[in-house]
Design an enzyme around this catalytic site. Structure first.
Site, mmCIF file in Angstrom:
data_model
loop_
_atom_site.group_PDB
_atom_site.id
_atom_site.type_symbol
_atom_site.label_atom_id
_atom_site.label_comp_id
_atom_site.label_asym_id
_atom_site.label_seq_id
_atom_site.Cartn_x
_atom_site.Cartn_y
_atom_site.Cartn_z
ATOM 1 C CG ASP A 186 11.912 33.000 62.801
ATOM 2 O OD1 ASP A 186 11.177 32.140 61.999
ATOM 3 O OD2 ASP A 186 12.319 33.917 62.254
ATOM 4 C CG ASP A 222 19.323 25.787 59.594
ATOM 5 O OD1 ASP A 222 18.279 25.521 58.538
ATOM 6 O OD2 ASP A 222 19.630 25.608 60.565
#
Length: 240
Positions: free
Chosen positions: A8, A129
């Site tokens: 990330d 998500d």
């Protein structure tokens, strides 16, 4: 099943968030490129990159770095986070990124999603998500009324070949993945499913492999050293 080690990115640095909270940011390594290269050296077959600046604001400040990784490594790289226009999709795929993951735009612009799939087919994945069964967008900051199962079925009907499913409440927690959620999804759709969020150790990898998923994304467990990437890859390849 394949293992996709995750990096990330915020401000060009490799970070981890806790449950998607930008205020709970931890820098986990010195350099994004070197981290990606180390994953390749450990035997990774695919790398999962997330542009958290892009996810939050739609900016493309990390794209140059992502393209460098995609072109200088010998394994494919996928990118998610803030990809919200056809121009950005085209730019990334034309410049070496193997697959792009659409999240917010898949919820908000069905026509763009259909156009992207018509041209790029399996190079387009959709990120689902979710928390408490509902789908979130805008870098996990915006809840919707969409049920994750219904949304996955809709994506399959549109022609999406690969979905990346993240349980936000599990992400970065090392509490184990939401196996029941993934099993339910596997029973409902026949497209490739990649699991993300909560993986802690080799037992979790075995659990996910038993569901017969396409892939498993793991980040924090590698950085926290609760999971050996080499061992996870070895197990993922068994019976292939």
């Amino acid at each position: 099943m394949i293992i996709l080690p995750a990096i990330d990115i915020i401000d060009g640095k490799p970070v981890r968030l806790y449950q998607g909270d930008y205020n709970k940011k931890e820098i986990v390594a010195d350099d994004v490129f070197e981290t990606a290269k180390s994953f390749q050296d450990m035997g990774a077959e695919y790398i999962h990159l997330v542009d958290l600046d892009g996810a939050k604001s739609g900016s493309n400040q990390n794209h140059e770095l992502v393209i460098k990784i995609a072109n200088e490594l010998n394994i494919p790289v996928e990118l998610g986070g803030g990809i919200r226009s056809f121009e950005t999709i085209k730019y990334l795929l034309d410049n070496g990124v193997a697959r792009v993951i659409l999240g917010t735009i898949a919820m908000e612009d069905e026509e763009l999603l259909k156009k992207a799939i018509a041209i790029y087919d399996s190079k387009i994945a959709v990120g689902i998500d979710c928390k408490d069964g509902k789908v979130y967008g805008r870098g996990w900051l915006a809840a919707s009324d969409l049920d994750y199962i219904e949304f996955a079925k809709k994506m399959e009907n549109i022609g999406v070949k690969n979905i990346i499913v993240t349980d936000i409440s599990k992400d970065g927690t090392l509490e184990g993945p939401n196996v029941e959620m993934l099993k339910k999804l596997k029973r409902t759709v026949s497209i490739d499913i990649t699991a993300s969020g909560g993986i802690k150790d080799i037992e979790n990898i075995k659990e996910l492999k038993n569901i017969d998923l396409y892939g498993a994304i793991t980040g924090k467990a590698i950085y926290a050293k609760t999971l050996s990437l080499e061992k996870a890859i070895e197990i993922s390849k068994e019976g292939r």
